[in-house]
Design a protein around this motif. Structure first.
Motif, PDB file in Angstrom:
ATOM      1  N   ARG A 259      54.164  15.433  33.120  1.00  0.00           N
ATOM      2  CA  ARG A 259      53.302  15.935  32.064  1.00  0.00           C
ATOM      3  C   ARG A 259      52.617  17.220  32.522  1.00  0.00           C
ATOM      4  O   ARG A 259      52.247  17.354  33.693  1.00  0.00           O
ATOM      5  CB  ARG A 259      52.255  14.890  31.704  1.00  0.00           C
ATOM      6  CG  ARG A 259      52.833  13.649  31.034  1.00  0.00           C
ATOM      7  CD  ARG A 259      51.715  12.680  30.673  1.00  0.00           C
ATOM      8  NE  ARG A 259      52.234  11.500  29.999  1.00  0.00           N
ATOM      9  CZ  ARG A 259      51.479  10.493  29.581  1.00  0.00           C
ATOM     10  NH1 ARG A 259      50.156  10.529  29.786  1.00  0.00           N
ATOM     11  NH2 ARG A 259      52.027   9.455  28.970  1.00  0.00           N
ATOM     12  N   PRO A 260      52.419  18.169  31.601  1.00  0.00           N
ATOM     13  CA  PRO A 260      51.723  19.406  31.989  1.00  0.00           C
ATOM     14  C   PRO A 260      50.328  19.093  32.515  1.00  0.00           C
ATOM     15  O   PRO A 260      49.637  18.222  31.981  1.00  0.00           O
ATOM     16  CB  PRO A 260      51.658  20.194  30.677  1.00  0.00           C
ATOM     17  CG  PRO A 260      52.746  19.626  29.830  1.00  0.00           C
ATOM     18  CD  PRO A 260      52.849  18.179  30.201  1.00  0.00           C
ATOM     19  N   PRO A 261      49.900  19.769  33.559  1.00  0.00           N
ATOM     20  CA  PRO A 261      48.557  19.518  34.096  1.00  0.00           C
ATOM     21  C   PRO A 261      47.473  19.963  33.126  1.00  0.00           C
ATOM     22  O   PRO A 261      47.681  20.867  32.313  1.00  0.00           O
ATOM     23  CB  PRO A 261      48.534  20.359  35.379  1.00  0.00           C
ATOM     24  CG  PRO A 261      49.537  21.435  35.143  1.00  0.00           C
ATOM     25  CD  PRO A 261      50.611  20.824  34.296  1.00  0.00           C
ATOM     26  N   LYS A 262      46.325  19.317  33.216  1.00  0.00           N
ATOM     27  CA  LYS A 262      45.196  19.657  32.370  1.00  0.00           C
ATOM     28  C   LYS A 262      44.175  20.466  33.164  1.00  0.00           C
ATOM     29  O   LYS A 262      44.048  20.314  34.375  1.00  0.00           O
ATOM     30  CB  LYS A 262      44.545  18.386  31.823  1.00  0.00           C
ATOM     31  CG  LYS A 262      45.445  17.589  30.872  1.00  0.00           C
ATOM     32  CD  LYS A 262      44.696  16.374  30.350  1.00  0.00           C
ATOM     33  CE  LYS A 262      45.559  15.576  29.373  1.00  0.00           C
ATOM     34  NZ  LYS A 262      44.849  14.385  28.839  1.00  0.00           N
ATOM     35  N   ALA A 263      43.437  21.286  32.451  1.00  0.00           N
ATOM     36  CA  ALA A 263      42.358  22.038  33.081  1.00  0.00           C
ATOM     37  C   ALA A 263      41.231  21.089  33.477  1.00  0.00           C
ATOM     38  O   ALA A 263      41.102  19.984  32.939  1.00  0.00           O
ATOM     39  CB  ALA A 263      41.841  23.116  32.132  1.00  0.00           C
ATOM     40  N   SER A 264      40.414  21.521  34.426  1.00  0.00           N
ATOM     41  CA  SER A 264      39.270  20.729  34.853  1.00  0.00           C
ATOM     42  C   SER A 264      38.186  20.758  33.764  1.00  0.00           C
ATOM     43  O   SER A 264      38.325  21.438  32.747  1.00  0.00           O
ATOM     44  CB  SER A 264      38.714  21.267  36.165  1.00  0.00           C
ATOM     45  OG  SER A 264      38.088  22.521  35.945  1.00  0.00           O
TER      46      SER A 264
END
Length: 277
Positions: free
Chosen positions: A154-159
């Motif tokens: 899955r694409p990483p998410k921003a913090s």
């Protein structure tokens, strides 16, 4: 120092069969004392956004020298897979004190831990830089040789970092070539769209170590030696592009992130930690 011409002749024209499913060999390479050249450092500083005073090296500059030793290790006959196509996952740099242009440095670099995981072979390349017998800089780069056996992640998410005061930088499509010239890292995916398409990319990608250097340059006015800079490379950064940068203080340093223009997709996440003297 290893010759870039000789290294790239091996990288581009050598033939390697691929990973042999064995742990990586324990390899180490080192140099004699290497002089530093002000013009080279100044060119690097300009491309990466550092304010070079003609004396103290930008904290990430020594990676440019260490990269030649990385390439020397990767082109060794005991390493059975090619350098091209490796994915740079993480990089940690420890800046133990300022290094000045009039000092001569000695470099050591080694292949250390390697791990087989669902994505392929993950391994660390460790480096140390000496002035005399003093260690002044060290780094660990974590790479992945992908074997294609894992499912798409899955694409990483921003913090959850606040993004109201983000800075914005525009990256031209010639930035990859400029960084390659000052760093010696001529990976084809960073140079021209026709070359990057060979590796499945429609556009040019900027080097991960440029992204790290540019973030550190933005934070330089507030940094104090000794410190460590850890980054995880997230999503590829295609050029041309406008990106956003944000940072916030922590109890013992800084947390920072590089995202797309809208602040939604992370390209790099990093931390700066102040070390004990």
């Amino acid at each position: 120092m290893p010759s870039l011409f000789s290294l790239y002749r091996k990288i581009f024209f050598g033939r390697k069969p691929g990973w042999d499913q064995q742990p990586l060999p324990q390899l180490k390479v080192s140099t004699a004392e290497v002089p530093l050249h002000s013009a080279n450092v100044a060119d690097y500083a300009e491309v990466c956004g550092f304010a070079f005073d003609g004396n103290v090296l930008p904290p990430t500059y020594l990676h440019v020298l260490v990269f030649r030793l990385h390439a020397t290790l990767f082109t060794h006959e005991a390493v059975t897979f090619p350098l091209l196509g490796l994915i740079h996952l993480n990089n940690r740099i420890e800046c133990l004190r300022p290094v000045t242009i009039d000092e001569k440095v000695r470099l050591e670099c080694s292949l250390s831990d390697s791990r087989d995981n669902d994505a392929g072979l993950e391994f660390d390349v460790c480096a140390e830089v000496f002035v005399g017998e003093e260690v002044v800089w060290r780094a660990v780069s974590t790479y992945l040789y992908r074997t294609g056996k894992s499912r798409r992640a899955r694409p990483p998410k921003a913090s959850d970092m606040p993004w109201d005061d983000a800075a914005f930088w525009h990256l031209g499509d010639d930035l990859g070539r400029k960084y390659a010239k000052v760093s010696g890292d001529y990976n084809l995916i960073h140079l021209h769209p026709l070359l990057s398409k060979r590796f499945g990319f429609d556009r040019i990608l900027i080097h991960g170590m440029w992204s790290k250097a540019r973030c550190v340059a933005e934070l330089m006015p507030q940094l104090q030696y000794p410190f460590a800079v850890d980054v995880a490379f997230k999503l590829p950064l295609f050029m041309p592009a406008t990106v956003s940068f944000g940072a916030q203080p922590t109890p013992n340093g800084v947390t920072f992130e590089l995202r797309d223009e809208k602040g939604r997709r992370p390209h790099l996440f990093g931390t700066i930690e102040y070390l004990s003297k």
